[in-house]
Design a protein around this motif. Structure first.
Motif, PDB file in Angstrom:
ATOM      1  N   GLN A   1       0.558  -1.000  -0.038  1.00 17.14           N
ATOM      2  CA  GLN A   1      -0.414   0.005  -0.357  1.00 17.14           C
ATOM      3  C   GLN A   1       0.318   1.439  -0.419  1.00 17.14           C
ATOM      4  OE1 GLN A   1      -3.015   0.277  -0.580  1.00 17.14           O
ATOM      5  NE2 GLN A   1      -4.375  -1.646   0.096  1.00 17.14           N
ATOM      6  N   VAL A   2       0.273   1.922  -0.384  1.00 14.68           N
ATOM      7  CA  VAL A   2       1.006   3.519  -0.902  1.00 14.68           C
ATOM      8  C   VAL A   2       0.155   4.622  -0.390  1.00 14.68           C
ATOM      9  CG1 VAL A   2       2.158   5.000  -2.567  1.00 14.68           C
ATOM     10  CG2 VAL A   2       2.933   2.816  -2.617  1.00 14.68           C
ATOM     11  N   GLN A   3       0.882   5.590   0.677  1.00 16.18           N
ATOM     12  CA  GLN A   3      -0.425   6.769   0.994  1.00 16.18           C
ATOM     13  C   GLN A   3       0.202   8.080   0.931  1.00 16.18           C
ATOM     14  OE1 GLN A   3       0.465   4.005   3.587  1.00 16.18           O
ATOM     15  NE2 GLN A   3      -0.811   3.296   2.643  1.00 16.18           N
ATOM     16  N   LEU A   4      -0.662   8.811   0.051  1.00 20.59           N
ATOM     17  CA  LEU A   4      -0.449  10.262  -0.067  1.00 20.59           C
ATOM     18  C   LEU A   4      -0.592  11.159   0.307  1.00 20.59           C
ATOM     19  CD1 LEU A   4       0.393   9.937  -4.177  1.00 20.59           C
ATOM     20  CD2 LEU A   4       2.177   9.532  -2.223  1.00 20.59           C
ATOM     21  N   SER A  25       4.419   7.845   1.898  1.00 17.65           N
ATOM     22  CA  SER A  25       4.570   6.720   2.459  1.00 17.65           C
ATOM     23  C   SER A  25       3.884   5.405   2.139  1.00 17.65           C
ATOM     24  CB  SER A  25       4.597   6.723   4.608  1.00 17.65           C
ATOM     25  OG  SER A  25       2.866   6.964   4.776  1.00 17.65           O
ATOM     26  N   GLY A  26       4.609   4.125   2.959  1.00 16.95           N
ATOM     27  CA  GLY A  26       4.193   2.844   2.968  1.00 16.95           C
ATOM     28  C   GLY A  26       5.288   1.955   2.230  1.00 16.95           C
ATOM     29  N   SER A  27       4.828   1.338   0.959  1.00 18.28           N
ATOM     30  CA  SER A  27       5.195   0.966   0.171  1.00 18.28           C
ATOM     31  C   SER A  27       5.866   1.519  -0.798  1.00 18.28           C
ATOM     32  CB  SER A  27       4.398  -0.866  -0.651  1.00 18.28           C
ATOM     33  OG  SER A  27       5.440  -1.260  -1.053  1.00 18.28           O
ATOM     34  N   ILE A  28       7.264   1.630  -0.357  1.00 17.35           N
ATOM     35  CA  ILE A  28       8.098   3.172  -1.425  1.00 17.35           C
ATOM     36  C   ILE A  28       9.504   2.904  -1.549  1.00 17.35           C
ATOM     37  CG2 ILE A  28       9.050   5.675  -1.357  1.00 17.35           C
ATOM     38  CD1 ILE A  28       5.707   5.243  -1.491  1.00 17.35           C
ATOM     39  N   CYS A  94      -0.741  15.614  -6.222  1.00 20.93           N
ATOM     40  CA  CYS A  94      -0.101  14.981  -6.169  1.00 20.93           C
ATOM     41  C   CYS A  94       0.376  13.302  -7.041  1.00 20.93           C
ATOM     42  CB  CYS A  94       0.969  14.574  -4.925  1.00 20.93           C
ATOM     43  SG  CYS A  94       0.570  13.813  -4.139  1.00 20.93           S
ATOM     44  N   ILE A  95       0.977  13.191  -7.625  1.00 18.02           N
ATOM     45  CA  ILE A  95       1.259  12.361  -8.235  1.00 18.02           C
ATOM     46  C   ILE A  95       2.691  11.018  -8.441  1.00 18.02           C
ATOM     47  CG2 ILE A  95       1.869  13.466  -9.947  1.00 18.02           C
ATOM     48  CD1 ILE A  95       0.822  10.970 -11.972  1.00 18.02           C
ATOM     49  N   VAL A  96       2.829   9.776  -7.710  1.00 16.01           N
ATOM     50  CA  VAL A  96       3.852   9.850  -7.830  1.00 16.01           C
ATOM     51  C   VAL A  96       3.820   8.109  -8.705  1.00 16.01           C
ATOM     52  CG1 VAL A  96       5.163   8.223  -5.892  1.00 16.01           C
ATOM     53  CG2 VAL A  96       3.987  10.325  -4.871  1.00 16.01           C
ATOM     54  N   GLY A  97       5.741   8.163  -9.813  1.00 12.51           N
ATOM     55  CA  GLY A  97       5.008   7.291 -10.405  1.00 12.51           C
ATOM     56  C   GLY A  97       6.115   6.618 -10.344  1.00 12.51           C
ATOM     57  N   MET A  98       6.343   5.134  -9.993  1.00  9.40           N
ATOM     58  CA  MET A  98       6.429   4.005  -9.698  1.00  9.40           C
ATOM     59  C   MET A  98       7.184   2.683 -10.765  1.00  9.40           C
ATOM     60  SD  MET A  98       5.835   3.500  -5.346  1.00  9.40           S
ATOM     61  CE  MET A  98       4.574   4.655  -4.778  1.00  9.40           C
ATOM     62  N   GLY A  99       7.390   3.368 -11.178  1.00  7.91           N
ATOM     63  CA  GLY A  99       7.845   2.473 -12.918  1.00  7.91           C
ATOM     64  C   GLY A  99       6.595   1.607 -12.947  1.00  7.91           C
ATOM     65  N   THR A 100       6.823   0.228 -13.102  1.00  5.80           N
ATOM     66  CA  THR A 100       6.153  -0.751 -13.806  1.00  5.80           C
ATOM     67  C   THR A 100       4.642  -1.052 -12.414  1.00  5.80           C
ATOM     68  OG1 THR A 100       7.689  -2.242 -12.382  1.00  5.80           O
ATOM     69  CG2 THR A 100       7.442  -2.344 -14.979  1.00  5.80           C
ATOM     70  N   ASN A 103       1.172   4.314 -11.983  1.00  3.09           N
ATOM     71  CA  ASN A 103       1.140   5.913 -10.439  1.00  3.09           C
ATOM     72  C   ASN A 103      -0.095   5.331  -9.559  1.00  3.09           C
ATOM     73  OD1 ASN A 103       2.747   6.909 -12.583  1.00  3.09           O
ATOM     74  ND2 ASN A 103       0.949   7.713 -13.964  1.00  3.09           N
ATOM     75  N   PHE A 104       0.694   7.349  -7.944  1.00  2.00           N
ATOM     76  CA  PHE A 104      -0.506   6.951  -7.187  1.00  2.00           C
ATOM     77  C   PHE A 104      -0.737   8.574  -6.999  1.00  2.00           C
ATOM     78  CE2 PHE A 104       0.421   2.669  -6.017  1.00  2.00           C
ATOM     79  CZ  PHE A 104       1.750   2.362  -6.622  1.00  2.00           C
ATOM     80  N   TRP A 105      -1.646   8.351  -7.159  1.00  5.35           N
ATOM     81  CA  TRP A 105      -1.955  10.090  -6.951  1.00  5.35           C
ATOM     82  C   TRP A 105      -2.751  10.215  -4.647  1.00  5.35           C
ATOM     83  CZ3 TRP A 105      -2.625  13.560 -10.534  1.00  5.35           C
ATOM     84  CH2 TRP A 105      -2.773  12.232 -11.938  1.00  5.35           C
ATOM     85  N   GLY A 106      -2.592  11.297  -4.780  1.00  2.11           N
ATOM     86  CA  GLY A 106      -3.021  12.177  -3.490  1.00  2.11           C
ATOM     87  C   GLY A 106      -4.685  12.506  -3.546  1.00  2.11           C
ATOM     88  N   GLN A 107      -5.080  13.007  -2.577  1.00  6.15           N
ATOM     89  CA  GLN A 107      -6.353  13.452  -1.927  1.00  6.15           C
ATOM     90  C   GLN A 107      -6.773  14.524  -3.378  1.00  6.15           C
ATOM     91  OE1 GLN A 107      -4.292  13.852   0.206  1.00  6.15           O
ATOM     92  NE2 GLN A 107      -4.707  15.574   1.432  1.00  6.15           N
ATOM     93  N   GLY A 108      -6.157  15.517  -3.112  1.00  2.03           N
ATOM     94  CA  GLY A 108      -5.802  16.766  -3.336  1.00  2.03           C
ATOM     95  C   GLY A 108      -6.615  17.716  -2.310  1.00  2.03           C
ATOM     96  N   THR A 109      -5.593  19.012  -2.422  1.00  5.23           N
ATOM     97  CA  THR A 109      -6.127  19.512  -2.020  1.00  5.23           C
ATOM     98  C   THR A 109      -6.599  21.185  -2.347  1.00  5.23           C
ATOM     99  OG1 THR A 109      -4.859  20.627  -0.711  1.00  5.23           O
ATOM    100  CG2 THR A 109      -3.773  20.205  -2.062  1.00  5.23           C
ATOM    101  N   GLN A 110      -7.447  21.997  -1.870  1.00  6.39           N
ATOM    102  CA  GLN A 110      -8.309  22.969  -3.112  1.00  6.39           C
ATOM    103  C   GLN A 110      -7.221  24.194  -2.372  1.00  6.39           C
ATOM    104  OE1 GLN A 110     -11.249  23.028  -4.651  1.00  6.39           O
ATOM    105  NE2 GLN A 110      -9.854  25.282  -5.057  1.00  6.39           N
TER     106      GLN A 110
END
Length: 115
Positions: A1-4, A25-28, A94-100, A103-110
């Motif tokens: 799991q990945v948390q942003l 955080s998490g499986s980074i 926010c977006i975090v790319g981890m190759g294969t 991509n993982f996305w944050g929840q968004g901030t206004q």
């Protein structure tokens, strides 16, 4: 799991500044890119800024005003936003790319720019 977890959004007057943060955080592992997108009401999500292996890429609309940076030790990406304009109003993701792994996305901030 990945948390942003994003922080730093809010209301600011035109010409003001904000700094967004996104901590992963998490499986980074094997992060190759981190960055930010935004989505304004009624519009498609668009790239704002991305940083990968030390190189950066910005949307034309934010060049010279926004700066993306990354702290690899903290798995955190930042977006310093200066000279904000009403048209910068949007939800920032926010977006975090981890190759294969994809991509993982944050929840968004206004971010709201208004007088």
């Amino acid at each position: 799991q990945v948390q942003l977890v994003e922080s730093g959004g809010g209301l600011v007057q035109p010409g003001g500044s904000l700094r967004l943060s996104c901590a992963a955080s998490g499986s980074i592992f094997s992060i190759y890119a981190m960055g930010w997108y935004r989505q304004a009401p009624g519009k498609q999500r668009e790239l704002v800024a991305i940083i990968s292996s030390g190189s950066t890429n910005y949307a034309d609309s934010v060049k010279g005003r926004f700066t993306v940076s990354r702290d690899n030790a903290k798995n955190t990406v930042y977006l310093q936003m200066n000279s904000l304009k009403p048209e910068d109003t949007a939800v920032y993701y926010c977006i975090v790319g981890m190759g294969t792994r994809g991509n993982f996305w944050g929840q968004g901030t206004q971010v709201t720019v208004s007088s």
